[in-house]
Design a protein around this motif. Sequence first.
Motif, mmCIF file in Angstrom:
data_model
loop_
_atom_site.group_PDB
_atom_site.id
_atom_site.type_symbol
_atom_site.label_atom_id
_atom_site.label_comp_id
_atom_site.label_asym_id
_atom_site.label_seq_id
_atom_site.Cartn_x
_atom_site.Cartn_y
_atom_site.Cartn_z
ATOM 1 N N GLY A 6 37.338 38.126 31.851
ATOM 2 C CA GLY A 6 37.075 36.935 31.558
ATOM 3 C C GLY A 6 37.028 35.722 32.543
ATOM 4 N N LEU A 7 37.468 36.069 33.834
ATOM 5 C CA LEU A 7 37.784 35.096 34.663
ATOM 6 C C LEU A 7 36.461 34.420 35.173
ATOM 7 C CD1 LEU A 7 40.701 36.420 34.833
ATOM 8 C CD2 LEU A 7 40.658 36.034 37.308
ATOM 9 N N PHE A 8 35.348 35.272 35.174
ATOM 10 C CA PHE A 8 33.872 34.626 35.573
ATOM 11 C C PHE A 8 33.118 35.452 34.812
ATOM 12 C CE2 PHE A 8 34.869 38.041 38.466
ATOM 13 C CZ PHE A 8 36.077 37.892 39.060
ATOM 14 N N PRO A 9 31.758 35.030 34.886
ATOM 15 C CA PRO A 9 30.554 35.812 34.157
ATOM 16 C C PRO A 9 30.239 36.931 34.945
ATOM 17 C CG PRO A 9 29.913 33.876 35.165
ATOM 18 C CD PRO A 9 31.194 33.706 35.431
ATOM 19 N N LEU A 48 45.809 40.888 37.332
ATOM 20 C CA LEU A 48 46.501 40.999 36.010
ATOM 21 C C LEU A 48 46.028 39.939 34.866
ATOM 22 C CD1 LEU A 48 49.962 41.713 37.329
ATOM 23 C CD2 LEU A 48 48.403 43.460 36.435
ATOM 24 N N GLY A 49 44.851 39.222 34.980
ATOM 25 C CA GLY A 49 44.265 38.172 34.118
ATOM 26 C C GLY A 49 44.065 37.043 34.910
ATOM 27 N N LYS A 77 43.615 36.881 45.974
ATOM 28 C CA LYS A 77 42.381 37.724 45.581
ATOM 29 C C LYS A 77 41.130 36.940 45.354
ATOM 30 C CE LYS A 77 41.400 41.359 42.058
ATOM 31 N NZ LYS A 77 40.721 42.200 43.024
ATOM 32 N N ARG A 78 41.063 36.131 44.600
ATOM 33 C CA ARG A 78 39.976 35.260 44.441
ATOM 34 C C ARG A 78 39.292 34.891 45.693
ATOM 35 N NH1 ARG A 78 40.141 32.278 38.738
ATOM 36 N NH2 ARG A 78 37.893 32.271 39.200
#
Length: 366
Positions: free
Chosen positions: A51-54, A331-332, A354-355
């Motif tokens: 759910g970090l991004f669509p 990890l979320g 990472k992002r």
Amino acid sequence: MTKRVVLVGVGHAHLHILKNAAALRHAGAEVAVIAPHDFWYSGMATGMLGGLFPPEADRVDIGKLAIDTHTTLHRGTMIGLDRTAREVLLEDGQRVGFDLLSLNLGSAPPPVPGKSEQIYSVKPVRALVMLRQRIEEEWQSANPAMLRVAVVGGGVTGVEIAANLRALADLHGRGMAITVYSRSKPLKQIPPRAAAALMRHLADVDVGVRWPIAVVSVNESNLTLSDGTREAHDIVVNATGLVPPGLVARLGLPTDSEGGLIVDRFLKSAGDDSIFAVGDCAAFDGHALPRAGVYAVRQAPVLLANLCATLSGRPLTPFAPQRRYLAIVGLGATSALMMRGSLWFKGPPALWLKRWIDQQFLDRYR
């Protein structure tokens, strides 16, 4: 005469070839790509699941990229190869001729024994999009139940999937019972202290881990385990490792013991100088590299150079795989663990890195 370069599959490496198709045209070739779906980026797949991004943030529109690079796109699935006629056979009956062929067919987990519509594999990546949609639809029902999710496989991918499923549940304020099943000691392929940190994380977010135990079969409602017991489930995630698709073994070309297409140091098939292969479907110099996207990314410019060199009659460039690479386990929403060789670090900065890396990669192709 104009020659045709055909790319089958759009993984990390072929994405680069598509973006730089002008180099192949300059060498006297027309370029065609065969792919049934758009590109879904594995680096952001678990974050999307959490759910970090669509989902759309994880996708590259191959149709648009093909138009922008003057490449012919065939929406279809390869089922075979006619090497005498130099044609790729597609599921819908089409035959696509080639002078040079490159295969970037990816990988997928071996199937879990049994049949169930509740089983979702970690690859292809779009299966995780479907998994997220399925879970969110369940939660939108009038009386959502506590979902029971079994993650089969105790490697890094299984752990990352479990952690991000918990993140998705927390994001929606829902309960979820998550259990990881592993045949042997979980995370045995990474440094012990890094493995211990990931196991502590799973315990902290209430993810169960059972080992050593194997999932013998799956039906619509139960797992049958190697100790003879049965356990109820609502959803099963197959994270049992990655192997090349079965198609590779049916092409009549040399393969290794895992079914990977054997290529030399120039990424050419050991059985046909006009066929190249990269990424997870290839066995480099007779053995499989770790099935991580970083190798396909590094192979991409070498593949492009060698396709152009073959068209122009120039010497080929060897690919030299790196011994170590940076791996980051998401990890979320708040943390990640990054590793390079025996070095590792866990915390929010790893997630920020990472992002940034993932977004930089995708921005190249949009």
